[in-house]
Design a protein around this motif. Structure first.
Motif, PDB file in Angstrom:
ATOM      1  N   PRO A   1       0.841  -1.202   0.000  1.00 13.65           N
ATOM      2  CA  PRO A   1       0.000   0.000   0.000  1.00 13.65           C
ATOM      3  C   PRO A   1       0.874   1.249   0.000  1.00 13.65           C
ATOM      4  CG  PRO A   1       0.080  -0.961   2.200  1.00 13.65           C
ATOM      5  CD  PRO A   1       0.792  -1.919   1.289  1.00 13.65           C
TER       6      PRO A   1
ATOM      7  N   LEU B   1      -4.614   1.974  -2.413  1.00 13.38           N
ATOM      8  CA  LEU B   1      -5.098   1.233  -1.249  1.00 13.38           C
ATOM      9  C   LEU B   1      -5.924   0.038  -1.717  1.00 13.38           C
ATOM     10  CD1 LEU B   1      -6.141   4.232   1.037  1.00 13.38           C
ATOM     11  CD2 LEU B   1      -4.101   2.810   1.236  1.00 13.38           C
TER      12      LEU B   1
ATOM     13  N   PRO C   1      -3.065  -1.896   4.765  1.00 10.64           N
ATOM     14  CA  PRO C   1      -2.072  -1.059   5.447  1.00 10.64           C
ATOM     15  C   PRO C   1      -2.194  -1.144   6.966  1.00 10.64           C
ATOM     16  CG  PRO C   1      -3.842   0.297   4.568  1.00 10.64           C
ATOM     17  CD  PRO C   1      -4.109  -1.098   4.093  1.00 10.64           C
TER      18      PRO C   1
ATOM     19  N   ASP D   1       5.150  -0.898   4.965  1.00 10.77           N
ATOM     20  CA  ASP D   1       5.164  -0.554   6.387  1.00 10.77           C
ATOM     21  C   ASP D   1       6.100   0.606   6.695  1.00 10.77           C
ATOM     22  OD1 ASP D   1       3.319  -2.438   7.102  1.00 10.77           O
ATOM     23  OD2 ASP D   1       4.780  -3.965   7.668  1.00 10.77           O
TER      24      ASP D   1
END
Length: 428
Positions: free
Chosen positions: A184, A201, A236, A261
């Protein structure tokens, strides 16, 4: 179950490594088993490094400093092991040095159990040769099967080449695109005129949540950009916290990007006071993730040092920074790395004649002996990371003080947080 499994679980729990503990232990085990003689080969490495007294014959090795572990395995091997384990080099050295005695004990117990384990007896099988006529028929049948299979494969290959090259290439491209878009992504750029948001997303619900929160913060006319929906994208981990802290991020000049991340903050266009304030917000929200670009009062103080500063001025500026660790663990938090990078740059600029004690202090939670050991591990972790960032080994001296020198009330969490600190002291 392997004896390594409970060792890995204990490491994950007591060192705060979580799921990363397994990979780190596996890398260490692979290294030891790659040596000629395994554990005995490692003992010879101790001898070659002048540390034979730390691994006496017939006994497990003593607990090591990170610098001693590096002497044993060599710098190049240490860097490669840290890469394989996905750890910073200095942090890997600290954790590996601490784990080595227990790991050696587990490996030797596994070897002892394997040596006494009974080997199941093999039952001989009697094979009766088939008659000559049957063997000949079987061989002819097998030959025809091989020929037919080869013809089918050749036909299929020709068909693919002549009839479906475009489809095949499209499938390959689709797979490659899916792999590229697994992470993401989201970028926010705050301006005087509003905010620009772009990203990718996994769901329409995620896209709407971000867009709705931005509209509520800035209004319809001040939100621009585009968020695409890609079902191939992973969920996410930062979305909930981002939406929660959006009201605190309304600082024109701020650029914030998420990729997988990883979080990166570009605060260079903000006034210094705002850099620190926004960094504090981001630390609280995303300190559990790899986050870069953060500032603290230490980075500001280092940036403001006069060109001709002396060692006490340097130590004072360093001590305004805050180095954070995982709970009751020597593992550095990702949000401390920017502070350490700035510290390493300033220490290197001071020259190799400087000598600094890196003192570590803990709060009073837990036993005093455990806190003393934890503080020494944390001091070694900071020193190992600064060395990995280019600070000469002769400059830094790690020392753990445990809980014996509090600067605040340990009965309150705010006081305990102040007591958990790294202090730089100039040595004569």
């Amino acid at each position: 179950m392997s004896l390594l499994d409970p060792f890995i679980e204990d490491t994950a729990l007591h060192m705060g490594l979580g799921h990363r503990a397994r990979r780190l232990v596996e890398v260490l085990v692979d290294y030891i088993r790659s040596l000629p003689g395994g554990v005995e080969g490692l003992r010879q490495r101790f001898e070659q490094a002048g540390l034979g007294h730390e691994f006496p014959a017939g006994a497990p090795p003593h607990r090591l400093l990170a610098s001693q572990f590096e002497r044993i395995v060599g710098r190049a091997q240490l860097v490669e092991m840290a890469r394989l384990a996905a750890f910073p080099t200095g942090m890997f050295a600290v954790v590996a040095a601490d784990l080595l005695p227990g790991l050696i004990d587990v490996l030797e117990r596994e070897a002892a159990e394997a040596a006494v384990a009974p080997v199941p007896a093999r039952v001989p099988q009697v094979v009766t040769a088939p008659p000559r006529s049957l063997r000949g028929g079987a061989l002819r049948g097998a030959l025809w099967v091989v020929v037919a299979g080869a013809l089918l494969c050749l036909t299929g290959w020709i068909h693919q080449k002549t009839r479906a090259p475009a489809g095949t290439m499209a499938q390959v491209a689709a797979v490659a695109a899916a792999e590229r878009h697994q992470m993401p992504r989201l970028t926010l750029v705050v301006k005087d005129t509003g905010v620009d948001v772009r990203g990718r997303l996994p769901s329409e619900a995620d896209r709407r949540r971000v867009w709705t929160a931005l509209l509520a913060q800035y209004g319809q006319a001040r939100v621009g950009g585009d968020i695409q929906r890609d079902p191939q994208t992973q969920s996410p981990r930062w979305l909930d916290r981002l939406i929660a802290v959006l009201p605190s991020l309304d600082h024109p000049g701020l650029a914030l990007s998420f990729s997988g991340d990883a979080v990166n903050a570009d605060l260079g266009r903000l006034p210094e006071a705002e850099r620190v304030a926004v960094s504090d917000v981001l630390r609280r929200a995303f300190g559990h993730l790899p986050v870069t670009g953060l500032w603290d009062r230490g980075r500001v103080a280092l940036a403001q040092l006069p060109e001709a500063h002396d060692p006490p001025q340097l130590a004072k500026a360093l001590n305004k920074g805050i180095v954070r660790f995982e709970h009751k663990s020597p593992v550095l938090r990702a949000d401390s790395m920017d502070t350490l990078r700035a510290s390493a740059l300033a220490i290197r600029a001071a020259g190799s004649q400087l000598r600094l004690e890196v003192g570590s202090h803990t709060d009073s939670l837990g036993g005093s002996d455990a806190n003393l050991r934890l503080s020494q591990q944390r001091a070694e972790a900071v020193v190992a990371e600064l060395r990995a960032l280019g600070v000469p080994s002769s400059v830094l001296v790690p020392r753990g003080y445990g809980e014996d020198h509090p600067v605040a009330d340990n009965r309150m969490e705010a006081g305990r947080e102040r007591n958990r600190r790294i202090v730089y002291t100039v040595l004569q």
